[in-house]
Design an enzyme around this catalytic site. Structure first.
Site, PDB file in Angstrom:
ATOM      1  N   ILE A 180       0.831  -1.207   0.000  1.00 13.07           N
ATOM      2  CA  ILE A 180       0.000   0.000   0.000  1.00 13.07           C
ATOM      3  C   ILE A 180       0.863   1.253   0.000  1.00 13.07           C
ATOM      4  O   ILE A 180       0.600   2.207  -0.745  1.00 13.07           O
ATOM      5  CB  ILE A 180      -0.958  -0.001   1.202  1.00 13.07           C
ATOM      6  CG1 ILE A 180      -1.916  -1.188   1.103  1.00 13.07           C
ATOM      7  CG2 ILE A 180      -1.736   1.313   1.279  1.00 13.07           C
ATOM      8  CD1 ILE A 180      -2.796  -1.391   2.326  1.00 13.07           C
ATOM      9  N   ASP A 199      11.256   2.719   6.450  1.00  8.88           N
ATOM     10  CA  ASP A 199      10.986   1.287   6.472  1.00  8.88           C
ATOM     11  C   ASP A 199      12.304   0.575   6.759  1.00  8.88           C
ATOM     12  O   ASP A 199      13.157   0.453   5.879  1.00  8.88           O
ATOM     13  CB  ASP A 199      10.406   0.813   5.137  1.00  8.88           C
ATOM     14  CG  ASP A 199       9.831  -0.596   5.226  1.00  8.88           C
ATOM     15  OD1 ASP A 199      10.441  -1.437   5.911  1.00  8.88           O
ATOM     16  OD2 ASP A 199       8.766  -0.850   4.630  1.00  8.88           O
ATOM     17  N   ARG A 261      -3.701   0.869  10.810  1.00 11.24           N
ATOM     18  CA  ARG A 261      -4.288   0.321  12.025  1.00 11.24           C
ATOM     19  C   ARG A 261      -4.131   1.334  13.161  1.00 11.24           C
ATOM     20  O   ARG A 261      -3.093   1.998  13.278  1.00 11.24           O
ATOM     21  CB  ARG A 261      -3.619  -0.995  12.421  1.00 11.24           C
ATOM     22  CG  ARG A 261      -4.009  -2.183  11.562  1.00 11.24           C
ATOM     23  CD  ARG A 261      -5.464  -2.556  11.740  1.00 11.24           C
ATOM     24  NE  ARG A 261      -5.883  -3.721  10.962  1.00 11.24           N
ATOM     25  CZ  ARG A 261      -6.423  -3.670   9.764  1.00 11.24           C
ATOM     26  NH1 ARG A 261      -6.596  -2.483   9.172  1.00 11.24           N
ATOM     27  NH2 ARG A 261      -6.813  -4.772   9.133  1.00 11.24           N
ATOM     28  N   ASP A 285      -8.972   6.750   9.080  1.00  7.27           N
ATOM     29  CA  ASP A 285      -9.957   5.742   8.725  1.00  7.27           C
ATOM     30  C   ASP A 285      -9.962   4.616   9.760  1.00  7.27           C
ATOM     31  O   ASP A 285     -10.830   3.745   9.719  1.00  7.27           O
ATOM     32  CB  ASP A 285      -9.653   5.170   7.333  1.00  7.27           C
ATOM     33  CG  ASP A 285     -10.746   4.248   6.823  1.00  7.27           C
ATOM     34  OD1 ASP A 285     -11.925   4.647   6.887  1.00  7.27           O
ATOM     35  OD2 ASP A 285     -10.431   3.128   6.371  1.00  7.27           O
ATOM     36  N   GLU A 290     -12.785   0.546  17.773  1.00  8.16           N
ATOM     37  CA  GLU A 290     -13.808   0.695  16.742  1.00  8.16           C
ATOM     38  C   GLU A 290     -15.047  -0.101  17.111  1.00  8.16           C
ATOM     39  O   GLU A 290     -14.919  -1.210  17.640  1.00  8.16           O
ATOM     40  CB  GLU A 290     -13.256   0.241  15.388  1.00  8.16           C
ATOM     41  CG  GLU A 290     -12.063   1.076  14.921  1.00  8.16           C
ATOM     42  CD  GLU A 290     -11.509   0.647  13.564  1.00  8.16           C
ATOM     43  OE1 GLU A 290     -12.222  -0.070  12.814  1.00  8.16           O
ATOM     44  OE2 GLU A 290     -10.376   1.015  13.253  1.00  8.16           O
ATOM     45  N   HIS A 310     -13.574   3.305   8.753  1.00  7.11           N
ATOM     46  CA  HIS A 310     -12.810   2.128   8.335  1.00  7.11           C
ATOM     47  C   HIS A 310     -13.354   1.557   7.019  1.00  7.11           C
ATOM     48  O   HIS A 310     -13.743   0.388   6.935  1.00  7.11           O
ATOM     49  CB  HIS A 310     -12.827   1.050   9.427  1.00  7.11           C
ATOM     50  CG  HIS A 310     -11.657   0.107   9.337  1.00  7.11           C
ATOM     51  ND1 HIS A 310     -11.105  -0.496  10.431  1.00  7.11           N
ATOM     52  CD2 HIS A 310     -10.929  -0.322   8.275  1.00  7.11           C
ATOM     53  CE1 HIS A 310     -10.097  -1.275  10.068  1.00  7.11           C
ATOM     54  NE2 HIS A 310      -9.965  -1.168   8.751  1.00  7.11           N
TER      55      HIS A 310
END
Length: 344
Positions: A180, A199, A261, A285, A290, A310
């Site tokens: 992503i 990363d 997340r 999102d 949640e 989400h």
């Protein structure tokens, strides 16, 4: 071969599965809610294969299904499957990595544009009747001028109140440069953004090119980026990685975006930064818990945040992708071939 199927699916792409075995569609696949454990246990007792999206495949379910040979989960990580229990019984678990990468990446850019340009805020204002006129209002253009269709220009004008910032020329810090993250970066580059990547599992030679640079540390990225977008799975290394200390490093003009997340972020610290206007804004999102509580600060208090429930991966295209993936691997399993998407 009895296949118990409760996953979301694309009807056309699922057709070959019916040629591979006796398929029973139930639960979410038929529009019903997530199936309770006891019901799933009862209905899968004689199943050879179990294919789910959101149903919880617990140890009890796995041990109760004495004939079970394969478990498939149509998600990018099979978090709702007890992997340890499956392995103990020698049952492979397949999943669908990358199924929603494009959908999530596009949505992430949408969140960036929304918070940078105050799109939801201006929409909400108009729907509430603010900045509007009457059907009888007519603008009179003075002689010698061309008709200029603008709202009134003063300190209360939407042009002033909702003034935002461009993406072009800004630095996008991407935390996690996987499937992503790379797609987000590709779209952002088309907008004219520079990329700063954090990363630790990738070498500079796998990342760097003109306009794309690997950050030496997360600290560097948090300090230098104009927009910060997170794309990490939850692990011991990533849980809470965007800490209060990291948030405190952000520019006052910077924006934080999270469509990965909620667990990777110290949500309380981010709320403090938004409340005190120490950063320009944020778009989410995903959340620590949640669904969001009705009294959450994102809902009733903060006006510098964009929130969605989400839905970054909620497109019909995702169903097509993961149905293709699971049908392909079920066929390989039946033929005794190496699985493409076995979770390890």
């Amino acid at each position: 071969m009895k296949i118990f199927f409760t996953a979301e699916y694309n009807q056309e792409q699922l057709k070959p599965l019916f040629e591979m075995g006796e398929v029973t569609l139930d639960g979410w696949a038929t529009g019903l809610p997530k199936m309770p454990e006891a019901e799933l246990m009862k209905k899968t007792k004689d199943a050879d294969m179990l294919i789910v999206s959101y149903d919880e495949v617990t140890r009890n379910v796995i041990e109760n299904a004495e004939k079970l040979k394969l478990i498939a989960c149509t998600r990018s990580t099979p978090v709702n499957v007890d992997i340890k229990a499956a392995r103990e019984k020698g049952i492979p678990v397949i999943y669908t990595p990358g199924r929603n990468s494009d959908s999530t990446a596009e949505f992430t850019i949408g969140l960036m544009l929304s918070i940078a340009r105050n799109i939801p805020m201006s929409y909400k204002a108009l729907k509430e009747g603010k900045f509007t006129g009457t059907a009888e209002d007519k603008k009179i253009t003075k002689d010698g001028l061309i008709v200029d269709m603008i709202w009134d220009m003063d300190e209360h004008s939407p042009y002033i109140i909702f003034k935002g910032t461009e993406l072009k020329g800004k630095t996008l810090g991407i935390v996690g440069y996987g499937s992503i993250g790379r797609r987000v970066g590709k779209i952002a580059r088309a907008y004219g953004m520079e990329l700063l990547i954090y990363d630790p599992f990738l070498c500079e030679i796998d990342i760097e090119e003109i306009g794309i640079q690997k950050a030496k540390s997360l600290v560097e990225l948090m300090k230098d980026a104009d927009f910060i977008s997170c794309h990490m799975k939850v692990s011991p290394e990533t849980k809470g990685i965007i800490s209060r200390e990291m948030i405190d490093l952000m520019k006052p003009t910077a924006y934080f975006i999270n469509s990965s997340r909620g667990a990777i972020l110290d949500e309380a610290a981010l709320i403090d930064a938004l409340r005190e206007k120490r950063i320009a804004g944020a778009a989410f999102d995903v959340y620590a818990t949640e669904p969001l509580a009705i009294n959450h600060p994102y809902i009733g208090e903060l006006d510098n945040v964009v929130i969605t429930p989400h839905i970054a991966g909620a497109t019909d295209d995702v169903l097509l992708n993961h149905t293709k993936q699971l049908v392909s691997d079920v066929r390989r399993f039946i033929n005794g071939e190496k699985l493409l998407y076995e979770y390890r």
